[in-house]
Write a protein that holds these residues in place. Sequence first.
Motif, PDB file in Angstrom:
ATOM      1  N   TRP A  24      39.351  64.991 128.729  1.00 57.79           N
ATOM      2  CA  TRP A  24      39.496  64.517 130.105  1.00 57.79           C
ATOM      3  C   TRP A  24      40.978  64.288 130.379  1.00 57.79           C
ATOM      4  O   TRP A  24      41.656  63.550 129.657  1.00 57.79           O
ATOM      5  N   LYS A  25      41.488  64.894 131.426  1.00 56.99           N
ATOM      6  CA  LYS A  25      42.864  64.687 131.853  1.00 56.99           C
ATOM      7  C   LYS A  25      42.909  63.413 132.695  1.00 56.99           C
ATOM      8  O   LYS A  25      42.121  63.260 133.631  1.00 56.99           O
ATOM      9  N   ILE A  26      43.850  62.521 132.386  1.00 57.11           N
ATOM     10  CA  ILE A  26      43.907  61.214 133.031  1.00 57.11           C
ATOM     11  C   ILE A  26      45.162  61.117 133.901  1.00 57.11           C
ATOM     12  O   ILE A  26      46.287  61.301 133.419  1.00 57.11           O
ATOM     13  N   THR A  27      44.978  60.834 135.167  1.00 59.79           N
ATOM     14  CA  THR A  27      46.082  60.615 136.098  1.00 59.79           C
ATOM     15  C   THR A  27      45.851  59.305 136.845  1.00 59.79           C
ATOM     16  O   THR A  27      44.739  58.752 136.820  1.00 59.79           O
ATOM     17  N   TRP A  28      46.886  58.816 137.501  1.00 61.60           N
ATOM     18  CA  TRP A  28      46.723  57.581 138.267  1.00 61.60           C
ATOM     19  C   TRP A  28      47.653  57.580 139.468  1.00 61.60           C
ATOM     20  O   TRP A  28      48.661  58.278 139.514  1.00 61.60           O
ATOM     21  N   GLN A  29      47.267  56.772 140.451  1.00 58.60           N
ATOM     22  CA  GLN A  29      48.119  56.501 141.601  1.00 58.60           C
ATOM     23  C   GLN A  29      48.006  55.026 141.940  1.00 58.60           C
ATOM     24  O   GLN A  29      46.957  54.409 141.733  1.00 58.60           O
ATOM     25  N   GLY A  30      49.124  54.461 142.437  1.00 59.91           N
ATOM     26  CA  GLY A  30      49.165  53.027 142.648  1.00 59.91           C
ATOM     27  C   GLY A  30      49.405  52.632 144.087  1.00 59.91           C
ATOM     28  O   GLY A  30      49.694  53.460 144.957  1.00 59.91           O
ATOM     29  N   SER A  31      49.301  51.349 144.344  1.00 61.48           N
ATOM     30  CA  SER A  31      49.414  50.801 145.691  1.00 61.48           C
ATOM     31  C   SER A  31      50.803  50.981 146.285  1.00 61.48           C
ATOM     32  O   SER A  31      50.956  50.951 147.506  1.00 61.48           O
ATOM     33  N   ASP A  32      51.808  51.172 145.452  1.00 64.33           N
ATOM     34  CA  ASP A  32      53.166  51.348 145.955  1.00 64.33           C
ATOM     35  C   ASP A  32      53.564  52.813 146.064  1.00 64.33           C
ATOM     36  O   ASP A  32      54.736  53.127 146.268  1.00 64.33           O
ATOM     37  N   GLY A  33      52.587  53.718 145.913  1.00 61.31           N
ATOM     38  CA  GLY A  33      52.869  55.139 146.012  1.00 61.31           C
ATOM     39  C   GLY A  33      53.245  55.799 144.706  1.00 61.31           C
ATOM     40  O   GLY A  33      53.426  57.023 144.660  1.00 61.31           O
TER      41      GLY A  33
END
Length: 360
Positions: A325-334
Amino acid sequence: MFRHKRALTTVAVTALAVSLSATPTHAVGVGNDKKPSNGDNATGNAGKDGSLSASVSNIRVTYPSGGDGGGKQGNLGTVDPNWKPPACWYEPAFSPDQLKKFVDTDGGGDVGIHESWFGKGLWTDHYRDGKPADNFDLKAAKNSSAEGYKDYNLGKDGYFWRGVAPDPNASASWDCGRIMFWVDAGQVPDDPNAPTPKTLAEYAYNKVKVPETEVELKPAARSTVNLPTWVWLDKGTFKDVKVRAALPNTGLWAETTAKPVALHLDPGTEDAEVFPASGDCAINDDGSIGTPYTKDAADETPPCGIRYLRASDGAPYQLSASVTWKITWQGSDGTTGDLPDGTFETTQDMNVQEIQSVNR
């Protein structure tokens, strides 16, 4: 009589056992992102025994997609053995009113990750009467001093923040050695262990749950020496899993997404061939893997499959199928980023016989 206890792990010279008060304390903590909780139903700081525990976080975890508990599921393992989730961070624990209520009604529990105060006087001295207290900075040459507060900062807009460590015995948890301290509303502390969207993304990594899915086989569960066993999964079997971690009263959140990208086959014996030779079967755009078996293709080489070269002789081979599984993320500050790939493995019995035929 007041008790002031510090809990040391094996990194310290001396080990001290910390016992909780006879009457369990009840946590009063923050509520949601929109307004402070009145504390009556807050449990984010409570351990399993109801006491105020620095090993329990207020981070709220939800599943925008996947991870809904349907069928058997399990947690991902990381392909990077050196990667670890955050060992500790600071987060809001009490509003002024909540802290006063806690001290007046309970007054016992963790004021920091490695420091517990039992007895109302310890709390009132520092948070009501303005007396300084020591932080517990084990890694520092000398413990630093924390200035006291007047009347719990009642009337001020903000929160008392406290260190949290999922595993207080981890050596890196000593990096968060401050006792509970004040932060104005809308601010995060100027501290290297203040939470960030990446902190929440890494916290969410350990909350990713993926399906325990057995691959489809033909012949099913019983293969034949020198004839290929086809492996496939129908489209939609594997779907992206998205985990959202939000820290109340900070505006901070992150969404961590796990996307299935490959299936790796291990036949469970050296007397076998895998297709493709790497054993890595790509996951197609529609979520399917390989090609379904048809009777007209019994003697063909499958795009994803196995050929056993020797019978299993009564003890089935353990066919291992692990999904990457490839894991990416995005946050509240962009901000965005990648985390180490995750894997999840399942095994199933494969009986292999010598008969040179196949059930079509």
